[in-house]
Design a protein around this motif. Structure first.
Motif, short mmCIF file in Angstrom:
data_model
loop_
_atom_site.label_atom_id
_atom_site.label_comp_id
_atom_site.label_asym_id
_atom_site.label_seq_id
_atom_site.Cartn_x
_atom_site.Cartn_y
_atom_site.Cartn_z
N VAL A 191 43.70 37.23 47.98
CA VAL A 191 43.58 36.09 47.07
C VAL A 191 44.68 36.21 46.02
O VAL A 191 44.82 37.26 45.39
N ILE A 192 45.47 35.15 45.86
CA ILE A 192 46.56 35.14 44.89
C ILE A 192 46.48 33.84 44.10
O ILE A 192 46.46 32.76 44.69
N ALA A 193 46.46 33.95 42.78
CA ALA A 193 46.50 32.78 41.90
C ALA A 193 47.76 32.89 41.05
O ALA A 193 48.04 33.94 40.48
N ARG A 194 48.52 31.80 40.99
CA ARG A 194 49.76 31.79 40.19
C ARG A 194 49.72 30.61 39.23
O ARG A 194 49.39 29.49 39.63
N VAL A 195 50.12 30.86 37.98
CA VAL A 195 50.20 29.80 36.98
C VAL A 195 51.59 29.85 36.38
O VAL A 195 52.09 30.92 36.00
N LEU A 196 52.23 28.69 36.29
CA LEU A 196 53.56 28.62 35.70
C LEU A 196 53.52 29.10 34.24
O LEU A 196 52.54 28.85 33.53
N PRO A 197 54.55 29.79 33.79
CA PRO A 197 54.54 30.39 32.45
C PRO A 197 54.15 29.44 31.32
O PRO A 197 53.42 29.82 30.41
N ALA A 198 54.59 28.21 31.35
CA ALA A 198 54.29 27.27 30.26
C ALA A 198 52.82 26.89 30.18
O ALA A 198 52.38 26.33 29.18
N HIS A 199 52.04 27.22 31.21
CA HIS A 199 50.64 26.81 31.27
C HIS A 199 49.67 27.99 31.22
O HIS A 199 48.47 27.82 31.44
N ARG A 200 50.18 29.16 30.94
CA ARG A 200 49.33 30.35 30.89
C ARG A 200 48.54 30.41 29.59
O ARG A 200 48.85 29.72 28.64
N ARG A 201 47.52 31.26 29.61
CA ARG A 201 46.66 31.52 28.45
C ARG A 201 45.84 30.29 28.04
O ARG A 201 45.54 30.08 26.88
N GLN A 202 45.51 29.47 29.05
CA GLN A 202 44.69 28.28 28.82
C GLN A 202 43.47 28.26 29.73
O GLN A 202 42.78 27.26 29.82
N GLY A 203 43.23 29.36 30.44
CA GLY A 203 42.09 29.45 31.34
C GLY A 203 42.33 28.90 32.72
O GLY A 203 41.43 28.88 33.56
N LEU A 204 43.55 28.46 33.00
CA LEU A 204 43.85 27.86 34.30
C LEU A 204 43.85 28.91 35.41
O LEU A 204 43.35 28.67 36.51
N GLY A 205 44.42 30.08 35.13
CA GLY A 205 44.43 31.15 36.11
C GLY A 205 43.02 31.56 36.49
O GLY A 205 42.73 31.83 37.67
N GLU A 206 42.15 31.60 35.51
CA GLU A 206 40.74 31.93 35.76
C GLU A 206 40.12 30.92 36.71
O GLU A 206 39.44 31.29 37.67
N GLN A 207 40.34 29.64 36.46
CA GLN A 207 39.78 28.60 37.32
C GLN A 207 40.32 28.70 38.74
O GLN A 207 39.57 28.60 39.71
N LEU A 208 41.63 28.93 38.86
CA LEU A 208 42.23 29.04 40.19
C LEU A 208 41.72 30.28 40.92
O LEU A 208 41.42 30.23 42.12
N TYR A 209 41.62 31.39 40.19
CA TYR A 209 41.15 32.64 40.80
C TYR A 209 39.70 32.49 41.29
O TYR A 209 39.39 32.86 42.43
N VAL A 210 38.82 31.95 40.47
CA VAL A 210 37.42 31.79 40.84
C VAL A 210 37.30 30.92 42.09
O VAL A 210 36.53 31.21 43.02
N ARG A 211 38.07 29.84 42.13
CA ARG A 211 38.05 28.94 43.29
C ARG A 211 38.54 29.66 44.55
O ARG A 211 37.92 29.57 45.61
N ALA A 212 39.66 30.37 44.44
CA ALA A 212 40.22 31.07 45.60
C ALA A 212 39.28 32.18 46.07
O ALA A 212 39.13 32.40 47.28
N LEU A 213 38.67 32.89 45.14
CA LEU A 213 37.73 33.95 45.49
C LEU A 213 36.55 33.37 46.28
O LEU A 213 36.13 33.92 47.30
N ALA A 214 36.03 32.23 45.82
CA ALA A 214 34.93 31.58 46.54
C ALA A 214 35.36 31.16 47.94
O ALA A 214 34.59 31.30 48.90
N GLN A 215 36.59 30.66 48.07
CA GLN A 215 37.08 30.27 49.40
C GLN A 215 37.16 31.48 50.32
O GLN A 215 36.78 31.41 51.50
N ALA A 216 37.66 32.60 49.80
CA ALA A 216 37.76 33.81 50.61
C ALA A 216 36.38 34.26 51.09
O ALA A 216 36.20 34.63 52.26
N ARG A 217 35.43 34.21 50.21
CA ARG A 217 34.06 34.63 50.57
C ARG A 217 33.46 33.66 51.61
O ARG A 217 32.77 34.09 52.53
#
Length: 148
Positions: free
Chosen positions: A74-100
């Motif tokens: 599972v890999i989540a990537r967020v462009l630098p200008a959009h980091r520290r806004q909780g977006l990586g967390e949302q992407l990671y949680v979604r991808a983790l659920a897909q993997a499971r």
């Protein structure tokens, strides 16, 4: 939480293919890919791109389980200008659920060693390093991590 618009990347859908490629290449320049390489990857992995207010902010990769250990990457990537806004967390949680959903019993990720923010993110989410390597003919150091 910020609302994200997520689009799956299909092998014949040029705009999402290009958007995924852009995010990947910004965050992982030593492994920059062309569109044909992304198209091939989209044929074997689950790729998504994420937009906020129609602005590209990130992408994910889920490599389905392929071995007896039922290990998915599972890999989540967020462009630098959009980091520290909780977006990586949302992407990671979604991808983790897909993997499971695909049957993963073990989750791994891979991070470019130079990506200190990515390594901190993985550490905060319970990943533990288990391998470091460089690819043949390259100098970039990669770190494989497993969810503990």
């Amino acid at each position: 939480m910020t609302d994200l618009r997520i689009k799956q990347v299909g092998v014949d859908d040029e705009s999402p293919l290009e958007d995924w490629r852009h995010v990947h290449n910004v965050i992982v320049p030593p492994a920059a890919m062309d569109l044909d390489e992304v198209r091939e990857r989209a044929g074997r992995n689950h790729l998504e791109v994420a937009y906020r207010d129609d602005i590209l902010v990130g992408c994910t990769t889920v490599r389905p389980p392929t071995d007896d250990t039922a290990t998915a990457t599972v890999i989540a990537r967020v462009l630098p200008a959009h980091r520290r806004q909780g977006l990586g967390e949302q992407l990671y949680v979604r991808a983790l659920a897909q993997a499971r959903e695909l049957g993963a019993r073990r989750i791994e990720t891979v991070v470019l060693a130079a990506n200190t923010e990515g390594l901190r993110f993985a550490d905060r989410h319970g990943f533990v390093e288990f391998d470091r390597y460089t690819l043949p003919g390259e100098s970039a150091l990669w770190i494989d991590l497993r969810l503990a």
